[in-house]
Design a protein around this motif. Sequence first.
Motif, PDB file in Angstrom:
ATOM      1  N   ALA A 333      10.279  38.528  55.885  1.00  0.00           N
ATOM      2  CA  ALA A 333       9.873  37.844  57.117  1.00  0.00           C
ATOM      3  C   ALA A 333      10.047  38.759  58.312  1.00  0.00           C
ATOM      4  N   TRP A 334       9.242  38.515  59.340  1.00  0.00           N
ATOM      5  CA  TRP A 334       9.325  39.286  60.582  1.00  0.00           C
ATOM      6  C   TRP A 334       9.762  38.432  61.765  1.00  0.00           C
ATOM      7  N   SER A 335       9.670  37.122  61.625  1.00  0.00           N
ATOM      8  CA  SER A 335       9.966  36.262  62.769  1.00  0.00           C
ATOM      9  C   SER A 335      10.697  35.011  62.318  1.00  0.00           C
ATOM     10  N   LYS A 468      24.968  29.710  75.720  1.00  0.00           N
ATOM     11  CA  LYS A 468      23.792  29.301  74.960  1.00  0.00           C
ATOM     12  C   LYS A 468      22.669  30.301  75.239  1.00  0.00           C
ATOM     13  N   PRO A 469      21.744  30.474  74.305  1.00  0.00           N
ATOM     14  CA  PRO A 469      20.592  31.348  74.554  1.00  0.00           C
ATOM     15  C   PRO A 469      19.599  30.668  75.493  1.00  0.00           C
ATOM     16  N   THR A 470      19.958  30.657  76.759  1.00  0.00           N
ATOM     17  CA  THR A 470      19.256  29.841  77.751  1.00  0.00           C
ATOM     18  C   THR A 470      17.765  30.174  77.850  1.00  0.00           C
ATOM     19  N   LYS A 471      17.432  31.463  77.758  1.00  0.00           N
ATOM     20  CA  LYS A 471      16.019  31.832  77.908  1.00  0.00           C
ATOM     21  C   LYS A 471      15.166  31.176  76.823  1.00  0.00           C
ATOM     22  N   TYR A 498      12.423  37.029  72.092  1.00  0.00           N
ATOM     23  CA  TYR A 498      13.805  36.960  72.579  1.00  0.00           C
ATOM     24  C   TYR A 498      14.797  36.835  71.417  1.00  0.00           C
ATOM     25  N   LEU A 499      14.534  35.897  70.520  1.00  0.00           N
ATOM     26  CA  LEU A 499      15.498  35.641  69.451  1.00  0.00           C
ATOM     27  C   LEU A 499      15.571  36.778  68.444  1.00  0.00           C
ATOM     28  N   LEU A 505      19.396  37.425  67.820  1.00  0.00           N
ATOM     29  CA  LEU A 505      20.137  36.177  67.577  1.00  0.00           C
ATOM     30  C   LEU A 505      19.654  35.503  66.306  1.00  0.00           C
ATOM     31  N   PHE A 506      18.486  35.918  65.837  1.00  0.00           N
ATOM     32  CA  PHE A 506      18.000  35.498  64.521  1.00  0.00           C
ATOM     33  C   PHE A 506      17.443  36.737  63.827  1.00  0.00           C
TER      34      PHE A 506
END
Length: 544
Positions: A333-335, A468-471, A498-499, A505-506
Amino acid sequence: MRTTLAAVAGLLSLTTLAACSSASTSTTSGADSATPVSGGSITWAVAAEPSCFAPAFDDVLADRAITRNVVDSLVYQEKDGTYTPWLASAWETSKDGITYTFTLRDDVKFSSGATLDAAAVKANLDYTRDSAHGSSYAGLLGSVKDITADKNTLTITLSQADSSLLSSLSSVALGIIDPATIDDGKDLCTPGEKLSGSGPFVIDSYTRGSQVVLKQNADYAWAPESLSHDGPAYLDQVTYKFIAEDSTRTGALQSGQVDAISGVPALSVASLTKNQKLTYTDGPASSTTFGFTVNGSSENAPWDDAELRKAFRDSFDLDTIVNAIYKGQKTRAWSWVGKDSAEFDTTLKDSWGNDPSAANAALDAAGWSTRDSEGYRTKDGKRLRLKITYDADSVRDQRDTLVEAIQDAAKKNTGIEVDFTTPTWAALSADIAKGDWSIYPGSYGKVDYANSVIGTWNGYFYGANAWKPTKAVDLATDAIGATDPAQYKKDLDGIQQYLVKDQALFVPLVESTFPVAASNTLHGNGFDYSSGVPDGNYNVWVSK
């Protein structure tokens, strides 16, 4: 002025439309040219016993394949991502997208004998969205301001337009049960007489650690119109046996002890597909992918540093690892978004990963530049350690082997120590609720991506963390309220960048699908496109 059902469905189908175009990646099961016959029974072997049978508290995606037999939803998600009537025979949406008015069927009964009306649906949705009850899915109804019920008319008023509402209402997660016992909450996780749905099967018996037996709901007469028939299910009885060991589960199918298995081990696919008495089907890669959710809060220091998270992400050759383990049966996976989904950001492909040189440079720059006697990186006498905690209930598809291979590569390539454990879900979820977690390997099913971001990163994982990852959450909030498909896609692209790329973050690992192998005497099995998991057994029949 109100828009029609078709118009609304067309707008919302953008969440899933492309996803469902490749539901099967291998041979398809049940080439059903023959006429279905009623009667008989079948036995499934599944890798894990459901953690909970109550929709509001069912945290494990694979469990939905069983729960779907017992629980219906307000609307039905078709293979092409559109929504059609189920418990609701029709609905309308106000032009501003704030008010949904559902007309419910007037002939639906729970297995308890109680009538399923608008008041029953309201009770279910109000219970789930009340955070005091601790449902995992309160976030799916976060935009709901008020719900009213008048006989068979249910009106949902939102605080803002919510492009994900129909997707959420089609999911097992918001399935409807008899409200008479709904206040029993998590006591309903263990199936018994109190758990009463309106589905085509009812729970006949349950033996913890062994099996659950479902019997036909003879009164069932409210299946979605697009399914192949109406009236009761074809089968008289369905049994799900809980067989964790891959070889035992596969052997049970090959020997005819069971009729179908889920959680097909990749190494068994080649032999299964050569067996003329069996069929093999892989589900759609339209749910969130399987990967590492990484805690970015200071409670997880030093992994609150994005540069360290990216160093770990790039410390291993994922393509080589995935090919070695899955022999071409799984796709890396890429995303965070499945590759078959319309929302998948294709620019992420080849944009990250497998760069140990850059990872080592980042770790050196962060001060983790010395090594101990075992080759692990240290700083101020402390080893660079990362905890990966994966609940044993969810381990399937050799995912534990995948994590162990990454564990070895991270040590060899960069000197990061990965501490990998597999506790029970009860123990792990208690730690997450306290904010005491570092990396959780998992996928989050086929629920609207934007809503899932809010539920996952604003609620579930960071409920006890100040950070928290607000964006990502802000972009998801914008996406939910978007009425322009282009803006929705732009917001989803921003979340993925972003993630995955900017913050790690992922860390995506493999596409999440649910392969099924079955006897070729079994017909009509398919997938629940609201969740991407094997469907219930309403359409299933057995050749005489």
